[in-house]
Design a protein around this motif. Structure first.
Motif, PDB file in Angstrom:
ATOM      1  N   SER A  15       0.873  -1.265  -0.068  1.00  0.00           N
ATOM      2  CA  SER A  15       0.058   0.026   0.086  1.00  0.00           C
ATOM      3  C   SER A  15       0.877   0.975  -0.052  1.00  0.00           C
ATOM      4  O   SER A  15       1.832   1.172   0.614  1.00  0.00           O
ATOM      5  CB  SER A  15      -1.093   0.143   1.267  1.00  0.00           C
ATOM      6  OG  SER A  15      -1.706   1.160   1.337  1.00  0.00           O
ATOM      7  N   GLU A  29      -3.084   0.203  -3.782  1.00  0.00           N
ATOM      8  CA  GLU A  29      -2.709  -0.955  -2.835  1.00  0.00           C
ATOM      9  C   GLU A  29      -3.141  -2.061  -3.412  1.00  0.00           C
ATOM     10  O   GLU A  29      -4.353  -2.110  -4.154  1.00  0.00           O
ATOM     11  CB  GLU A  29      -3.382  -0.939  -1.299  1.00  0.00           C
ATOM     12  CG  GLU A  29      -4.937  -0.511  -1.265  1.00  0.00           C
ATOM     13  CD  GLU A  29      -5.144  -0.084   0.040  1.00  0.00           C
ATOM     14  OE1 GLU A  29      -4.457  -0.033   1.171  1.00  0.00           O
ATOM     15  OE2 GLU A  29      -6.353   0.135   0.318  1.00  0.00           O
ATOM     16  N   SER A 184      -3.356  -0.106   6.140  1.00  0.00           N
ATOM     17  CA  SER A 184      -3.412   0.631   4.719  1.00  0.00           C
ATOM     18  C   SER A 184      -2.439   1.781   5.021  1.00  0.00           C
ATOM     19  O   SER A 184      -2.890   2.583   5.844  1.00  0.00           O
ATOM     20  CB  SER A 184      -4.822   0.777   4.319  1.00  0.00           C
ATOM     21  OG  SER A 184      -4.776   1.716   3.164  1.00  0.00           O
TER      22      SER A 184
END
Length: 222
Positions: A15, A29, A184
């Motif tokens: 990511s 990502e 993330s």
């Protein structure tokens, strides 16, 4: 105007996100079983810079997820981040991977326990309150029936361990958010900007990922 490149490779999710003054502008990502970080990371970086029409020279800093997590994934992400910071002479910011994972949810009460799979019934975990203050440090621990049983508040579990842990952790106040699987770079943006503003950076030359456990390699038999 502060542009920060955020890199998260501690799990199966490769990511990358760019933030402007702490706000996510764009994120790319991909999570794959085969760990495509080596192939995808620099592609994502180049694509993002191109799409928002800035160059590496416009970056104020690079932030990287420091671990715990995959040994190989962390090495790839940290190596890329350090290379960019060295070449551009800009600061390197390290972000706790479990804090990134915990930041995916917003609750008004209870506690948040992000967990990253460490094989078998072991996990990497930490404990945060509803305001994302860390109230227990990062640990590698074996999940058992009485794990976290001292808490009576709602406990929200996030990470890639739900399938193996929810059959063991069965108390009524245990809530598994199974759509929140991987950390993330999107959630790194506010965290990295705050650290940048406070000049909370790490030494580019000497920084190493937080593996938590020693790497154990496997060797083929001949």
């Amino acid at each position: 105007m502060t542009y920060i490149l955020n890199i998260e490779t501690a799990t199966k999710n490769c990511s990358v996100a760019i933030s402007k003054d702490g706000k996510t502008i764009l994120c790319k990502e991909m999570a794959e079983e085969g760990y495509s970080h080596a192939e995808k990371l620099h592609v994502f970086i180049n694509e993002i810079l191109s799409e928002i029409e800035i160059s590496c020279k416009d970056l104020s800093a690079v932030a990287v997820s420091q671990g715990p997590g995959s040994y190989t994934g962390l090495r790839i992400g940290v190596s890329a981040a350090k290379g960019l910071c060295f070449a551009l002479d800009i600061p390197l910011i390290a972000i706790d991977t479990l804090e990134v994972l915990a930041s995916q949810i917003k609750v008004t009460n209870g506690i948040i326990i992000p967990m990253i799979d460490a094989r078998r019934m072991e996990v990497y975990s930490a404990i945060f309150d509803s305001k994302l203050n860390k109230i227990r440090e990062v640990r590698a621990e074996i999940i058992e029936e009485d794990s976290f049983s001292t808490f009576d508040l709602p406990i929200y579990f996030v990470g890639d361990c739900a399938s193996k842990c929810k059959t063991v952790l069965t108390k009524e106040n245990f809530i598994f958010l199974e759509d929140k699987i991987y950390p993330s770079a999107k959630e790194m943006c506010a965290l990295s900007y705050e650290k940048f503003r406070n000049n909370d950076t790490v030494d580019v030359a000497y920084f190493e990922p937080y593996y938590l456990k020693d790497f154990v390699g496997t060797f083929s038999k001949k």
